[in-house]
Design an enzyme around this catalytic site. Structure first.
Site, PDB file in Angstrom:
ATOM      1  N   GLY A  15      41.858  39.621  41.161  1.00 40.99           N
ATOM      2  CA  GLY A  15      41.274  40.666  40.307  1.00 40.99           C
ATOM      3  C   GLY A  15      40.027  41.268  40.938  1.00 40.99           C
ATOM      4  O   GLY A  15      39.243  40.549  41.553  1.00 40.99           O
ATOM      5  N   VAL A  28      30.308  44.562  56.729  1.00 42.13           N
ATOM      6  CA  VAL A  28      30.461  45.561  57.797  1.00 42.13           C
ATOM      7  C   VAL A  28      29.145  45.742  58.547  1.00 42.13           C
ATOM      8  O   VAL A  28      29.094  45.661  59.785  1.00 42.13           O
ATOM      9  CB  VAL A  28      30.943  46.915  57.203  1.00 42.13           C
ATOM     10  CG1 VAL A  28      30.898  48.018  58.250  1.00 42.13           C
ATOM     11  CG2 VAL A  28      32.358  46.767  56.639  1.00 42.13           C
ATOM     12  N   ARG A  76      47.727  40.930  44.355  1.00 42.88           N
ATOM     13  CA  ARG A  76      48.162  39.529  44.347  1.00 42.88           C
ATOM     14  C   ARG A  76      49.433  39.500  45.187  1.00 42.88           C
ATOM     15  O   ARG A  76      50.221  40.442  45.151  1.00 42.88           O
ATOM     16  CB  ARG A  76      48.374  39.045  42.920  1.00 42.88           C
ATOM     17  CG  ARG A  76      47.055  39.059  42.137  1.00 42.88           C
ATOM     18  CD  ARG A  76      47.137  38.332  40.808  1.00 42.88           C
ATOM     19  NE  ARG A  76      45.816  38.237  40.192  1.00 42.88           N
ATOM     20  CZ  ARG A  76      45.346  39.072  39.269  1.00 42.88           C
ATOM     21  NH1 ARG A  76      46.085  40.067  38.833  1.00 42.88           N
ATOM     22  NH2 ARG A  76      44.133  38.906  38.765  1.00 42.88           N
ATOM     23  N   CYS A  77      49.624  38.471  45.977  1.00 40.38           N
ATOM     24  CA  CYS A  77      50.728  38.465  46.944  1.00 40.38           C
ATOM     25  C   CYS A  77      51.425  37.111  46.945  1.00 40.38           C
ATOM     26  O   CYS A  77      50.874  36.116  47.431  1.00 40.38           O
ATOM     27  CB  CYS A  77      50.176  38.789  48.335  1.00 40.38           C
ATOM     28  SG  CYS A  77      51.393  38.637  49.649  1.00 40.38           S
ATOM     29  N   ASP A 107      39.440  31.298  43.406  1.00 37.42           N
ATOM     30  CA  ASP A 107      40.001  30.050  43.948  1.00 37.42           C
ATOM     31  C   ASP A 107      41.363  30.253  44.605  1.00 37.42           C
ATOM     32  O   ASP A 107      41.657  29.651  45.638  1.00 37.42           O
ATOM     33  CB  ASP A 107      40.143  29.010  42.831  1.00 37.42           C
ATOM     34  CG  ASP A 107      38.833  28.286  42.561  1.00 37.42           C
ATOM     35  OD1 ASP A 107      37.927  28.342  43.419  1.00 37.42           O
ATOM     36  OD2 ASP A 107      38.713  27.674  41.478  1.00 37.42           O
ATOM     37  N   GLY A 108      42.219  31.080  43.983  1.00 37.41           N
ATOM     38  CA  GLY A 108      43.549  31.333  44.554  1.00 37.41           C
ATOM     39  C   GLY A 108      43.410  31.938  45.940  1.00 37.41           C
ATOM     40  O   GLY A 108      44.054  31.496  46.902  1.00 37.41           O
ATOM     41  N   SER A 109      42.532  32.917  46.051  1.00 36.81           N
ATOM     42  CA  SER A 109      42.304  33.589  47.335  1.00 36.81           C
ATOM     43  C   SER A 109      41.749  32.599  48.371  1.00 36.81           C
ATOM     44  O   SER A 109      42.074  32.687  49.557  1.00 36.81           O
ATOM     45  CB  SER A 109      41.325  34.746  47.148  1.00 36.81           C
ATOM     46  OG  SER A 109      41.808  35.617  46.151  1.00 36.81           O
ATOM     47  N   THR A 129      34.724  37.162  41.283  1.00 36.15           N
ATOM     48  CA  THR A 129      35.516  37.186  40.048  1.00 36.15           C
ATOM     49  C   THR A 129      34.574  37.337  38.866  1.00 36.15           C
ATOM     50  O   THR A 129      33.494  36.736  38.848  1.00 36.15           O
ATOM     51  CB  THR A 129      36.365  35.917  39.866  1.00 36.15           C
ATOM     52  OG1 THR A 129      36.873  35.902  38.522  1.00 36.15           O
ATOM     53  CG2 THR A 129      35.597  34.620  40.076  1.00 36.15           C
ATOM     54  N   ASP A 131      35.096  36.084  36.124  1.00 38.35           N
ATOM     55  CA  ASP A 131      35.304  34.928  35.239  1.00 38.35           C
ATOM     56  C   ASP A 131      34.268  33.800  35.397  1.00 38.35           C
ATOM     57  O   ASP A 131      34.194  32.924  34.544  1.00 38.35           O
ATOM     58  CB  ASP A 131      36.700  34.325  35.463  1.00 38.35           C
ATOM     59  CG  ASP A 131      37.816  35.325  35.229  1.00 38.35           C
ATOM     60  OD1 ASP A 131      37.598  36.289  34.471  1.00 38.35           O
ATOM     61  OD2 ASP A 131      38.906  35.154  35.824  1.00 38.35           O
ATOM     62  N   ASP A 133      34.479  31.307  37.170  1.00 36.67           N
ATOM     63  CA  ASP A 133      35.200  30.025  37.092  1.00 36.67           C
ATOM     64  C   ASP A 133      35.400  29.367  38.458  1.00 36.67           C
ATOM     65  O   ASP A 133      36.435  28.753  38.713  1.00 36.67           O
ATOM     66  CB  ASP A 133      36.554  30.238  36.394  1.00 36.67           C
ATOM     67  CG  ASP A 133      37.447  31.225  37.128  1.00 36.67           C
ATOM     68  OD1 ASP A 133      36.954  31.919  38.036  1.00 36.67           O
ATOM     69  OD2 ASP A 133      38.643  31.304  36.800  1.00 36.67           O
ATOM     70  N   ARG A 158      29.486  45.537  16.539  1.00 35.61           N
ATOM     71  CA  ARG A 158      28.668  44.909  15.496  1.00 35.61           C
ATOM     72  C   ARG A 158      28.093  45.949  14.524  1.00 35.61           C
ATOM     73  O   ARG A 158      28.036  45.712  13.322  1.00 35.61           O
ATOM     74  CB  ARG A 158      27.551  44.126  16.171  1.00 35.61           C
ATOM     75  CG  ARG A 158      26.640  43.392  15.229  1.00 35.61           C
ATOM     76  CD  ARG A 158      25.521  42.796  16.043  1.00 35.61           C
ATOM     77  NE  ARG A 158      24.527  42.209  15.190  1.00 35.61           N
ATOM     78  CZ  ARG A 158      24.020  40.991  15.358  1.00 35.61           C
ATOM     79  NH1 ARG A 158      24.417  40.253  16.355  1.00 35.61           N
ATOM     80  NH2 ARG A 158      23.129  40.520  14.551  1.00 35.61           N
ATOM     81  N   ARG A 175      40.193  34.669  31.810  1.00 36.48           N
ATOM     82  CA  ARG A 175      41.397  33.865  32.110  1.00 36.48           C
ATOM     83  C   ARG A 175      41.297  32.536  31.377  1.00 36.48           C
ATOM     84  O   ARG A 175      41.120  32.548  30.163  1.00 36.48           O
ATOM     85  CB  ARG A 175      41.546  33.675  33.619  1.00 36.48           C
ATOM     86  CG  ARG A 175      43.041  33.570  34.005  1.00 36.48           C
ATOM     87  CD  ARG A 175      43.275  33.251  35.439  1.00 36.48           C
ATOM     88  NE  ARG A 175      42.781  34.260  36.349  1.00 36.48           N
ATOM     89  CZ  ARG A 175      43.282  34.472  37.563  1.00 36.48           C
ATOM     90  NH1 ARG A 175      44.312  33.765  37.974  1.00 36.48           N
ATOM     91  NH2 ARG A 175      42.775  35.365  38.361  1.00 36.48           N
ATOM     92  N   GLY A 189      24.453  37.214  19.627  1.00 36.91           N
ATOM     93  CA  GLY A 189      24.165  36.507  18.371  1.00 36.91           C
ATOM     94  C   GLY A 189      25.408  36.315  17.522  1.00 36.91           C
ATOM     95  O   GLY A 189      25.365  36.476  16.297  1.00 36.91           O
ATOM     96  N   ALA A 190      26.513  35.959  18.168  1.00 38.10           N
ATOM     97  CA  ALA A 190      27.779  35.806  17.434  1.00 38.10           C
ATOM     98  C   ALA A 190      27.725  34.620  16.473  1.00 38.10           C
ATOM     99  O   ALA A 190      27.103  33.602  16.775  1.00 38.10           O
ATOM    100  CB  ALA A 190      28.916  35.618  18.426  1.00 38.10           C
ATOM    101  N   LYS A 216      25.659  33.502   2.009  1.00 39.34           N
ATOM    102  CA  LYS A 216      24.243  33.583   2.417  1.00 39.34           C
ATOM    103  C   LYS A 216      23.768  35.029   2.504  1.00 39.34           C
ATOM    104  O   LYS A 216      22.616  35.300   2.802  1.00 39.34           O
ATOM    105  CB  LYS A 216      24.071  32.940   3.804  1.00 39.34           C
ATOM    106  CG  LYS A 216      23.937  31.435   3.768  1.00 39.34           C
ATOM    107  CD  LYS A 216      23.447  30.910   5.117  1.00 39.34           C
ATOM    108  CE  LYS A 216      24.599  30.453   5.965  1.00 39.34           C
ATOM    109  NZ  LYS A 216      24.276  30.116   7.339  1.00 39.34           N
TER     110      LYS A 216
END
Ligand code: ADP
Ligand code: F6P
Length: 324
Positions: A15, A28, A76-77, A107-109, A129, A131, A133, A158, A175, A189-190, A216
């Site tokens: 991604g 470069v 992606r390949c 990580d995949g790459s 990424t 993510d 992750d 909101r 993901r 502030g969820a 409340k």
């Protein structure tokens, strides 16, 4: 003694992420400063196997540091996950005189980079990424921009949620990881956050919390739902039926992957790009660049892929406490 690197290839894979262009630009230009040639490999490993390889000069990366996406395109390949594909990739590198490859991706790459290194092509990975992750690093290119984009979008949801006194379930990317959801949970502030690493699928807890907050006097109830849990639309229907509170689902989607990179993403991606070139110039291979404890560092890819990273228990706990 290992032969000195002469030509560096650079590709983006998996991604896209805002800041990848800053990293390409740094690769470069740092390579040119170090007297190396640079070749851009288009469309990740797919482009490598198709020999979509271009010479890159300093002005090819002009006017790119502020742009989202990746000027080299990404893909992606599947073929590259096979031994034949990897062998072909290494042969194509040799054919084009590429003796070092910098792979910007997740990580995949990096698994692909690891395979190329095993076939005699020096490789360095840069974590790219949204993510966050990747276990070996506290920073990945694009997370900062993506999480700011998501935060701004959630602020907007909101506003309307408060006006209509609704519950809003907002789904963010990531993901299988909940980092974007956790950060937005705190930043926006969820009232609730649902993370794949933590959620036990007990929707009654959510229902009880919404009802209690209504009592409340809360005028909205923001639930940040991570993509790894998903199903926000059906969840919204069930929550509305169980609570009597009008509920809407919003899936932020790919808008989180676009846009001009933040200052942090530009600076860190630039630093990592230059650092990766320096590693290749030092004769290093099978390494991944990371950021830990305030320093840019590098790890063996095999070691990096074996590492584990967890959501901060403390931040997860305070996210709920702070939305009282
Ligand atoms: P990310 O790099 O963001 O984790 P993916 O998991 O989609 O994204 O991986 C990107 C690409 O890396 C894949 O499409 C494939 O070409 C390559 N790749 C993934 N896993 C492997 C593997 N085990 N061996 C070789 N290449 C791989
Ligand atoms: O890895 C980045 C990411 O945006 C994930 O958050 C998401 O799960 C995935 O990529 C989406 O991929 P695609 O662009 O193929 O839909």
């Amino acid at each position: 003694m290992a032969k000195e690197i002469q030509t560096i290839g650079v590709l983006t894979s998996g991604g896209d992420a805002p800041g990848m262009n800053a990293a390409i630009r740094a690769v470069v230009r740092q390579a040119i400063v170090k007297g190396k040639n640079v070749k851009g490999i288009k469309r990740g490993y797919a482009g490598l196997l198709q020999e979509e390889i271009i010479d890159m000069h300093a002005n090819d990366v002009s006017d790119t540091i502020q742009r989202g996406g990746t000027i080299l395109q990404t893909a992606r390949c599947k073929e590259f996950t096979t031994a034949e594909g990897q062998q072909l990739g290494a042969e194509i590198c040799r054919k084009h005189g590429i003796d070092g490859v910098i792979v910007i991706g997740g990580d995949g790459s990096f698994k692909g980079a690891q395979k190329l290194a095993g076939l005699g092509i020096n490789t360095i990975g840069i974590p790219g990424t949204i993510d966050l992750d990747i276990a070996c690093t506290e920073y990945t290119i694009g997370f900062d921009t993506a999480v700011n984009t998501a935060m701004e979008a959630i602020d907007k949801v909101r506003d309307t949620s408060t006006s209509h006194e609704r519950c809003s379930i907002i789904e963010v990317m990531g993901r299988g990881a909940g980092y974007i959801a956790l950060w937005c949970g705190i930043a926006n502030g969820a009232e609730d956050i649902l993370l794949p690493e933590k959620y036990n699928y007990d929707e009654q807890v959510l229902v009880n919390n919404i009802i209690a907050n209504r009592k409340k006097g809360k005028k909205h109830h923001i639930v940040i739902n991570a993509e790894g849990i998903g199903h926000s639309a059906s969840m919204a229907k069930r929550i509305e039926a169980a609570t009597g509170v009008e509920t809407r689902a919003t899936i932020l989607g790919h808008m989180q992957r676009g846009g001009s990179p933040t200052c942090k993403d530009r600076v860190y991606a630039s630093t990592m790009g230059a650092y990766a070139v320096d590693l290749l110039c030092q004769g290093k291979s099978n390494r991944v660049v990371g950021y830990r404890d305030g320093e840019f560092v590098d790890f063996d890819i095999d070691e990096a892929l074996g590492m584990q990273k967890n959501i901060s228990e403390y931040q997860f706990e305070i996210c709920r406490n702070l939305s009282l």
